[in-house]
Design a protein around this motif. Structure first.
Motif, PDB file in Angstrom:
ATOM      1  N   LEU B 138       0.828  -1.196   0.000  1.00 31.05           N
ATOM      2  CA  LEU B 138       0.000   0.000   0.000  1.00 31.05           C
ATOM      3  C   LEU B 138       0.861   1.243   0.000  1.00 31.05           C
ATOM      4  O   LEU B 138       2.050   1.192   0.312  1.00 31.05           O
ATOM      5  N   ALA B 139       0.223   2.349  -0.325  1.00 39.12           N
ATOM      6  CA  ALA B 139       0.881   3.645  -0.183  1.00 39.12           C
ATOM      7  C   ALA B 139      -0.011   4.509   0.699  1.00 39.12           C
ATOM      8  O   ALA B 139      -1.231   4.305   0.761  1.00 39.12           O
ATOM      9  N   TYR B 140       0.612   5.487   1.368  1.00 37.47           N
ATOM     10  CA  TYR B 140      -0.147   6.429   2.166  1.00 37.47           C
ATOM     11  C   TYR B 140       0.093   7.848   1.632  1.00 37.47           C
ATOM     12  O   TYR B 140       1.202   8.170   1.205  1.00 37.47           O
ATOM     13  N   GLY B 141      -0.928   8.687   1.688  1.00 32.87           N
ATOM     14  CA  GLY B 141      -0.750  10.091   1.363  1.00 32.87           C
ATOM     15  C   GLY B 141      -2.017  10.862   1.678  1.00 32.87           C
ATOM     16  O   GLY B 141      -3.118  10.415   1.327  1.00 32.87           O
ATOM     17  N   LYS B 144      -5.069   9.186   3.036  1.00 34.17           N
ATOM     18  CA  LYS B 144      -5.617   8.096   2.230  1.00 34.17           C
ATOM     19  C   LYS B 144      -4.642   6.911   2.180  1.00 34.17           C
ATOM     20  O   LYS B 144      -3.427   7.093   2.169  1.00 34.17           O
ATOM     21  N   ILE B 145      -5.228   5.719   2.130  1.00 32.40           N
ATOM     22  CA  ILE B 145      -4.450   4.509   1.870  1.00 32.40           C
ATOM     23  C   ILE B 145      -4.738   4.125   0.421  1.00 32.40           C
ATOM     24  O   ILE B 145      -5.896   3.971   0.026  1.00 32.40           O
ATOM     25  N   ILE B 146      -3.670   3.983  -0.367  1.00 32.07           N
ATOM     26  CA  ILE B 146      -3.848   3.691  -1.793  1.00 32.07           C
ATOM     27  C   ILE B 146      -3.491   2.233  -2.057  1.00 32.07           C
ATOM     28  O   ILE B 146      -2.425   1.760  -1.675  1.00 32.07           O
ATOM     29  N   LEU B 147      -4.410   1.544  -2.751  1.00 31.28           N
ATOM     30  CA  LEU B 147      -4.219   0.137  -3.103  1.00 31.28           C
ATOM     31  C   LEU B 147      -4.336   0.001  -4.616  1.00 31.28           C
ATOM     32  O   LEU B 147      -5.228   0.579  -5.225  1.00 31.28           O
ATOM     33  N   SER B 148      -3.426  -0.778  -5.203  1.00 31.79           N
ATOM     34  CA  SER B 148      -3.555  -1.092  -6.622  1.00 31.79           C
ATOM     35  C   SER B 148      -3.986  -2.544  -6.731  1.00 31.79           C
ATOM     36  O   SER B 148      -3.210  -3.461  -6.489  1.00 31.79           O
ATOM     37  N   GLN B 149      -5.260  -2.761  -7.082  1.00 32.63           N
ATOM     38  CA  GLN B 149      -5.816  -4.115  -7.118  1.00 32.63           C
ATOM     39  C   GLN B 149      -5.292  -4.905  -8.304  1.00 32.63           C
ATOM     40  O   GLN B 149      -4.849  -4.340  -9.302  1.00 32.63           O
ATOM     41  N   LEU B 154      -7.078   1.265  -9.243  1.00 40.88           N
ATOM     42  CA  LEU B 154      -6.335   1.986  -8.216  1.00 40.88           C
ATOM     43  C   LEU B 154      -7.382   2.632  -7.323  1.00 40.88           C
ATOM     44  O   LEU B 154      -8.255   3.354  -7.804  1.00 40.88           O
ATOM     45  N   VAL B 155      -7.314   2.331  -6.018  1.00 41.01           N
ATOM     46  CA  VAL B 155      -8.366   2.815  -5.140  1.00 41.01           C
ATOM     47  C   VAL B 155      -7.774   3.557  -3.945  1.00 41.01           C
ATOM     48  O   VAL B 155      -6.743   3.165  -3.406  1.00 41.01           O
ATOM     49  N   ALA B 156      -8.410   4.663  -3.582  1.00 41.32           N
ATOM     50  CA  ALA B 156      -7.991   5.447  -2.425  1.00 41.32           C
ATOM     51  C   ALA B 156      -9.011   5.259  -1.314  1.00 41.32           C
ATOM     52  O   ALA B 156     -10.207   5.479  -1.519  1.00 41.32           O
TER      53      ALA B 156
END
Lengths: 156, 600
Positions: B138-141, B144-149, B154-156
């Motif tokens: 995951l990424a954070y910013g 928001k937590i960002i996930l690439s399914q 790509l979902v925030a």
């Protein structure tokens, strides 16, 4: 050559027929040159060597199938070991699953390869290879092979 | 058709991105600060420089032997668990392979679930993922937590509630486009690549707006300059401008359109230069005879401007790949004396077996040496041209279609795959998880069908000559280009490393061990067997004054294919298990987080 715009049922029927046609070839003494694969005897094996078709099956398997089904049909953490499956699976079942695909347990998905020319045109070779593996005739390594035989078409 | 449409889009968005930049985008410096807080772990590789190093020093080389399990958590998914947790304050965020669940766990209550997100994805995406349905995190910013399914959505998510804020589709799984990478957030953008090099996709890195998921720019790995965001006069390859349409003119005809160069690895960022660094993967197909030319810009290190996407420099490590040596491994950014001169360096351990040290500002090649002595496909890298000097007998192209080239080291898995290395500024050493595997490779002709495998080669893999170990964990000197110490591992090391100010280095093994070794000597100090093989990356954080070590277990990934079944030994039959004892004797599938700490 197969016509790739065939509908799936027709394609299946065509594939299933492939062997029944070749089965009518003149029976002759067992020899890699005269060998004609059939659902009952899809591969030829002598002196540690397989016919070229079975070898081609090894190659094709390891190009398109092994990423899920593991090297030499041994299976992986997300697809079954085909050396086990082919012990119980008929040629007809095999064709059906490869062409139509199916959903298995644990989210395992076998996709349809009906549109994949590399698979469809080599299907009987891939079957021969896996059957030879399932029968324990060849090991996990690259099998030794007889030279390619130019098959005579429709010599009946 | 689709390609043409994308092209137009890319141009429009590039133009708008430039306008936006001119208008003055306020830089979001939140993450720049957060990545320096050693108590947290805010991005997959610890920081923008991808060093996977932590200043925490409660756990040391002296006391790590007392480490014990603090708590565990089962993800409920039995697939390859790559990547690792993020930690911010009292909350840990973990992800799973397909179906790509996300959990927010409360660190005050041994990982009690605060919220859980599970996307609905079409299961048809599973078989178009080449090597298991892994996800690297995951990424954070900006809250928001960002996930690439897996299906490229790509979902925030709202970091507090798990509620979906926006989502956007980055690719088309019916064409073999999938996603396995962890996104990266810089300022007001999210960056994500694409997987599918085995399906003839055309790789790209795309920047989306962190605020609403709108596409800002997309830079392809190949294609005309308007697609690749390459300036023919300003973008350089080893100091020289690349010239017009460099992403097309080393391909035959339209082959670049299905040219691969997927971007499924890790992304790094240098805030001073405002550059994003990443690598591109193999050209499609695996049969090199079918795609003559250098196949630019597959197998390439990219340095792109974070705002506009324009490429400052490139370096193609493996022109005209003949072995599947994807260039996607992490780029570690360190400031270090190289050959007597202080450099802003980029260090990269490539699949092709060479450890590269580059000047990350100019793209100058400084060091290129083998990080496994078994590497034999090339004698060395010509430091002027940057080209590897290929050994004819290991050239699968020169040997040709339908010929089995044998004894090539490394195997297609690479001397190292995606599992990220670590750099400790205290020792000045890089800690690298490696594979020690060789292969036979036979290319043959294949046809392209959208959404179907486009491979065209068969491989057998086996341990490198002279031993039975399939992996090593090494310490590397990026200035001298030399191995400092090397620990043999029975299986490939498929876990990302962590080094700490306690002078301990952690990594996982395929049998399932979490290991701690001495950063200076490599001496093993601690091991614990987790429930399944580890292909995840180790991290560390501080909570309520206590340092923790966390790692995901769950065998799978490419390692789960070959290794789980036992590799082929070229000289003996299947019966020759012995030294190549199957991994399934050690471990089974799993999906568990294990958190360690010192006793009170």
């Amino acid at each position: 050559m197969l016509h790739f715009r065939l509908s799936k049922p027709i394609l299946l029927a065509t594939l299933a027929l492939t062997y029944s046609i070749t089965c009518y070839a003149t029976p002759s003494k067992a020899d890699y040159k005269s060998f004609q694969p059939s659902p009952d005897q899809p591969y030829y094996f002598e002196d540690g060597k397989v016919d070229f078709g079975t070898y081609n099956g090894f190659r094709r398997y390891h190009a398109d199938c092994h990423v899920c089904h593991g090297p030499a049909g041994l299976g992986s953490s997300y697809a079954p070991a085909l050396i086990e499956s082919l012990k119980v699976m008929s040629w007809g079942d095999f064709v059906n699953v490869v062409i139509s695909g199916r959903e298995g347990r644990d989210n395992m998905i076998m996709p349809s390869f009906a549109k994949n020319v590399d698979i469809v045109t080599n299907l009987s070779d891939i079957y021969a290879y896996l059957k030879a593996r399932a029968d324990g005739v060849i090991g996990a390594n690259r099998p030794a092979k007889f030279p390619k035989v130019k098959k005579l078409i429709a010599d009946k | 058709m689709v390609t043409a449409k994308r092209k137009v889009l890319a141009i429009c968005f590039t133009a708008s991105a430039m306008l936006a930049a001119a208008g003055g985008v306020t830089a979001n410096s939140e993450l720049l600060k957060m990545q320096k807080n050693a108590d947290d772990w805010v991005m997959p590789n610890g920081n923008y420089a991808s060093t996977r190093y932590s200043e925490l020093n409660q756990i040391t080389a002296n006391n790590v032997k007392d480490l014990q399990v603090a708590w565990t958590f089962s993800t409920g998914v039995l697939r390859g668990h790559e990547g690792g947790p993020l930690v911010m304050g009292d909350v840990m965020y973990i992800h799973t392979p397909f179906p790509n669940k996300v959990f927010a766990l409360d660190l005050n209550e041994d990982g009690r679930i605060i919220w859980k997100y599970e996307p609905r994805q079409d299961t048809s995406v599973i078989p178009v993922m080449c090597c298991d349905t892994v996800n690297r995190g995951l990424a954070y910013g900006d809250g928001k937590i960002i996930l690439s399914q897996a299906d490229t959505t790509l979902v925030a998510l709202d970091a507090k509630t798990g509620k979906k804020i926006w989502s956007v589709k980055n690719g088309d799984p019916s064409k073999g486009e999938t996603s396995t990478a962890a996104p990266m957030v810089v300022k007001d953008k999210v960056y994500i690549g694409i997987s599918g090099g085995e399906f003839g996709v055309r790789g790209s890195l795309t920047a989306y707006s962190l605020k609403d998921g709108k596409l800002v720019w997309r830079g392809y790995s190949m294609g005309p300059d308007s697609d690749t965001l390459i300036d023919p006069n300003k973008t350089t390859h080893l100091g020289k401008p690349v010239g017009k349409d460099s992403g097309i003119n080393t391909w035959q005809g339209d082959q670049w359109k299905i040219g691969g160069g997927a971007t499924w690895g890790w992304y790094s960022y240098d805030p001073d230069e405002n550059l994003v660094y990443y690598g591109s993967g193999n050209p499609s197909t695996w049969n090199p005879v079918q795609r003559p030319g250098d196949n630019r810009w597959s197998m390439t290190i990219f340095a792109r401007d974070a705002d506009s996407g324009m490429t400052r420099w490139l370096y193609q490590m493996t022109p005209h790949d003949e072995w599947d040596y994807d260039g996607i491994n992490e780029m570690i950014l360190v400031d270090k004396k190289i050959k007597g001169k202080m450099r802003k360096a980029l260090v990269h351990f490539d699949r092709n077996g060479f450890g590269y040290t580059m000047d990350r500002i100019t793209g100058e090649l400084l060091v290129a040496e083998k990080f496994d002595p078994a590497v034999n496909w090339a004698t060395h890298v010509d430091m002027k041209t940057g080209r590897p000097q290929v050994v004819a007998k290991y050239s699968t192209h020169q040997n040709g279609e339908d010929v089995n080239s044998t004894g090539i080291c490394p195997a297609a898995l690479g001397t190292k795959d995606q599992q990220p290395a670590s750099y400790s500024p205290r020792t000045g050493l890089f800690y690298v998880p490696t594979n020690h595997v060789c292969m036979d490779y036979e290319p043959f002709e294949v046809s392209y069908t959208a959404g179907q495998p486009y491979v065209g080669a068969t491989l057998s893999m086996y341990p490198a000559p002279g031993g039975t170990n399939l992996g090593n964990f090494i310490a590397w000197d990026a200035d001298k280009g030399k191995i400092v110490w090397s620990n043999e591992e029975p299986f490939s090391v498929w876990s990302g490393a962590l080094s700490t100010a306690g002078d301990v280095v952690f990594y996982g093994t395929l049998e399932g061990y979490l290991k701690a070794v001495d950063a200076k000597s490599g001496k093993e100090l601690y091991r614990f067997k987790t429930p399944s093989g580890i292909i995840g990356n180790v991290n560390t954080y501080m909570h309520n004054g206590k340092q923790y070590i966390a790692v995901l277990s769950g065998l799978g990934g490419w390692a789960g294919i070959g290794m789980a079944a036992g590799l082929t030994d070229p000289t003996a039959g299947l019966g020759a298990v012995g030294a190549y004892a199957s991994l399934s004797d050690y471990t089974q599938l799993g999906g568990t987080l294990t958190v360690f700490s010192l006793p009170d």
